[in-house]
Design an enzyme around this catalytic site. Sequence first.
Site, PDB file in Angstrom:
ATOM      1  N   TYR A 255     -12.477  -3.184  -3.036  1.00  0.00           N
ATOM      2  CA  TYR A 255     -13.098  -2.925  -1.728  1.00  0.00           C
ATOM      3  C   TYR A 255     -14.475  -2.909  -1.530  1.00  0.00           C
ATOM      4  O   TYR A 255     -15.204  -2.309  -0.898  1.00  0.00           O
ATOM      5  CB  TYR A 255     -12.593  -1.831  -0.876  1.00  0.00           C
ATOM      6  CG  TYR A 255     -11.210  -1.853  -0.638  1.00  0.00           C
ATOM      7  CD1 TYR A 255     -10.788  -2.801   0.074  1.00  0.00           C
ATOM      8  CD2 TYR A 255     -10.147  -1.004  -1.005  1.00  0.00           C
ATOM      9  CE1 TYR A 255      -9.271  -3.265   0.735  1.00  0.00           C
ATOM     10  CE2 TYR A 255      -8.932  -1.123  -0.527  1.00  0.00           C
ATOM     11  CZ  TYR A 255      -8.284  -2.212   0.233  1.00  0.00           C
ATOM     12  OH  TYR A 255      -6.975  -2.260   0.571  1.00  0.00           O
TER      13      TYR A 255
ATOM     14  N   GLU B 200      -8.601 -12.134  -7.088  1.00  0.00           N
ATOM     15  CA  GLU B 200      -7.785 -10.644  -6.710  1.00  0.00           C
ATOM     16  C   GLU B 200      -6.631 -11.002  -8.039  1.00  0.00           C
ATOM     17  O   GLU B 200      -6.167  -9.883  -8.380  1.00  0.00           O
ATOM     18  CB  GLU B 200      -7.458 -10.540  -5.590  1.00  0.00           C
ATOM     19  CG  GLU B 200      -8.677 -10.235  -4.523  1.00  0.00           C
ATOM     20  CD  GLU B 200      -8.400 -10.096  -3.017  1.00  0.00           C
ATOM     21  OE1 GLU B 200      -7.230 -10.661  -2.710  1.00  0.00           O
ATOM     22  OE2 GLU B 200      -9.191  -9.896  -2.540  1.00  0.00           O
TER      23      GLU B 200
ATOM     24  N   ASN C 143      -1.997   0.317   6.945  1.00  0.00           N
ATOM     25  CA  ASN C 143      -1.460  -0.973   7.462  1.00  0.00           C
ATOM     26  C   ASN C 143      -0.628  -1.721   6.629  1.00  0.00           C
ATOM     27  O   ASN C 143      -0.663  -2.779   6.466  1.00  0.00           O
ATOM     28  CB  ASN C 143      -2.660  -1.843   7.989  1.00  0.00           C
ATOM     29  CG  ASN C 143      -3.634  -2.204   6.871  1.00  0.00           C
ATOM     30  OD1 ASN C 143      -3.383  -1.902   5.896  1.00  0.00           O
ATOM     31  ND2 ASN C 143      -4.768  -2.922   7.125  1.00  0.00           N
TER      32      ASN C 143
ATOM     33  N   HIS D 211      -2.486  -5.234   1.808  1.00  0.00           N
ATOM     34  CA  HIS D 211      -3.278  -6.078   1.565  1.00  0.00           C
ATOM     35  C   HIS D 211      -2.835  -7.388   1.274  1.00  0.00           C
ATOM     36  O   HIS D 211      -1.918  -7.687   0.572  1.00  0.00           O
ATOM     37  CB  HIS D 211      -4.261  -5.582   0.290  1.00  0.00           C
ATOM     38  CG  HIS D 211      -5.210  -6.426  -0.135  1.00  0.00           C
ATOM     39  ND1 HIS D 211      -6.742  -6.637   0.555  1.00  0.00           N
ATOM     40  CD2 HIS D 211      -4.994  -7.546  -0.905  1.00  0.00           C
ATOM     41  CE1 HIS D 211      -7.070  -7.576  -0.228  1.00  0.00           C
ATOM     42  NE2 HIS D 211      -6.321  -8.385  -1.120  1.00  0.00           N
TER      43      HIS D 211
ATOM     44  N   LYS E 145       0.837  -1.400   0.014  1.00  0.00           N
ATOM     45  CA  LYS E 145      -0.017  -0.035   0.108  1.00  0.00           C
ATOM     46  C   LYS E 145       0.771   1.139   0.075  1.00  0.00           C
ATOM     47  O   LYS E 145       2.034   1.123   0.133  1.00  0.00           O
ATOM     48  CB  LYS E 145      -1.041   0.124   1.238  1.00  0.00           C
ATOM     49  CG  LYS E 145      -2.034  -1.090   1.340  1.00  0.00           C
ATOM     50  CD  LYS E 145      -3.014  -1.013   2.501  1.00  0.00           C
ATOM     51  CE  LYS E 145      -3.720  -2.122   2.301  1.00  0.00           C
ATOM     52  NZ  LYS E 145      -4.989  -2.154   3.432  1.00  0.00           N
TER      53      LYS E 145
HETATM   54  P1  IDP Z   1      -7.863  -6.918   5.814  1.00  0.00           P
HETATM   55  O1  IDP Z   1      -6.912  -5.788   5.014  1.00  0.00           O
HETATM   56  O2  IDP Z   1      -6.844  -7.397   7.107  1.00  0.00           O
HETATM   57  O3  IDP Z   1      -8.360  -7.922   4.785  1.00  0.00           O
HETATM   58  P2  IDP Z   1     -10.815  -5.780   5.570  1.00  0.00           P
HETATM   59  O4  IDP Z   1     -11.435  -5.703   6.630  1.00  0.00           O
HETATM   60  O5  IDP Z   1     -10.805  -6.475   4.290  1.00  0.00           O
HETATM   61  O6  IDP Z   1      -9.232  -5.983   6.224  1.00  0.00           O
HETATM   62  O7  IDP Z   1     -10.374  -4.145   5.195  1.00  0.00           O
HETATM   63  C1  IDP Z   1      -9.815  -3.891   3.947  1.00  0.00           C
HETATM   64  C2  IDP Z   1      -8.962  -2.491   4.393  1.00  0.00           C
HETATM   65  O8  IDP Z   1      -9.928  -1.527   4.539  1.00  0.00           O
HETATM   66  C3  IDP Z   1      -8.097  -2.792   5.472  1.00  0.00           C
HETATM   67  O9  IDP Z   1      -6.726  -3.313   5.059  1.00  0.00           O
HETATM   68  C4  IDP Z   1      -7.968  -1.180   5.906  1.00  0.00           C
HETATM   69  O10 IDP Z   1      -6.929  -0.514   4.779  1.00  0.00           O
HETATM   70  C5  IDP Z   1      -9.218  -0.703   5.620  1.00  0.00           C
HETATM   71  N1  IDP Z   1      -9.980  -0.726   6.804  1.00  0.00           N
HETATM   72  C6  IDP Z   1     -10.743  -1.841   7.270  1.00  0.00           C
HETATM   73  N2  IDP Z   1     -11.315  -1.668   8.524  1.00  0.00           N
HETATM   74  C7  IDP Z   1     -11.159  -0.143   8.607  1.00  0.00           C
HETATM   75  C8  IDP Z   1     -11.639   0.807   9.676  1.00  0.00           C
HETATM   76  O11 IDP Z   1     -12.625   0.501  10.440  1.00  0.00           O
HETATM   77  N3  IDP Z   1     -11.340   2.011   9.460  1.00  0.00           N
HETATM   78  C9  IDP Z   1     -10.479   2.578   8.470  1.00  0.00           C
HETATM   79  N4  IDP Z   1     -10.114   1.784   7.384  1.00  0.00           N
HETATM   80  C10 IDP Z   1     -10.360   0.230   7.713  1.00  0.00           C
HETATM   81 MG    MG Z   2      -9.645  -8.076   3.335  1.00  0.00          MG
END
Ligand code: IDP
Ligand code: MG
Length: 192
Positions: free
Chosen positions: A89, A166, A152, A155, A49
Amino acid sequence: MEDGLSVYVRQGKGFVNREARMDGENLLFPRATAATMRREMDTTLVLLKPDCVSGRKVGEVIKRFEAADFQIRGLKMFVAGAELLREHYAHIADKPFFPELETFMSSTPVIAVALAGDNAVERVRTIIGPTDSKKAAPGTVRGDFGVDVMVNIVHASDSNENAAIELERFFAPGELFDYAMRYETKPATVAS
Ligand code: IDP
Ligand code: MG
């Protein structure tokens, strides 16, 4: 046709016992076994990212996957556009944080990496840690380099089914490679 045999074949770094039979000079494995052996190397999709790219952690993160025996099957840099991000997303597109996520994800180019290895989806998810960097343990990618739940670092696909979708989303057929790992490098002479 001769009687069934039990043979040892390579799997990963070890050997496993397989049922087989001789057909003339050929050693034949039953169909199910052949499928199982092919399946041992799964491929998963990782996106590095904008915080990973901006923070100059690209090499560090890829190094961890290589150290864990993953093979890079594809790698490309691009800016993730609005349409692509809404598709990728889709499961969180109606969340209040989505516009901010979209801005973050398109703020610099990202890097897609296709990684092959045993049990790839689960092992990559373990290496990166949970979504929220603040809850991710030290030693995980997100625990070491991530800022919060949005910013974070990476992905990674969360199931084999989604990995297939994907990989197709980010790589054209000719951009994913199948190849044997033929060469070994010298042992490192500088600290890694
Ligand atoms: P993952 O990346 O661990 O699979 P997902 O739930 O699929 O998590 O969410 C995708 C991405 O959306 C996350 O990696 C993060 O960058 C963002 N995200 C998820 N939950 C939140 C939130 O509560 N606040 C802000 N960004 C979030
Ligand atoms: Mg995810």
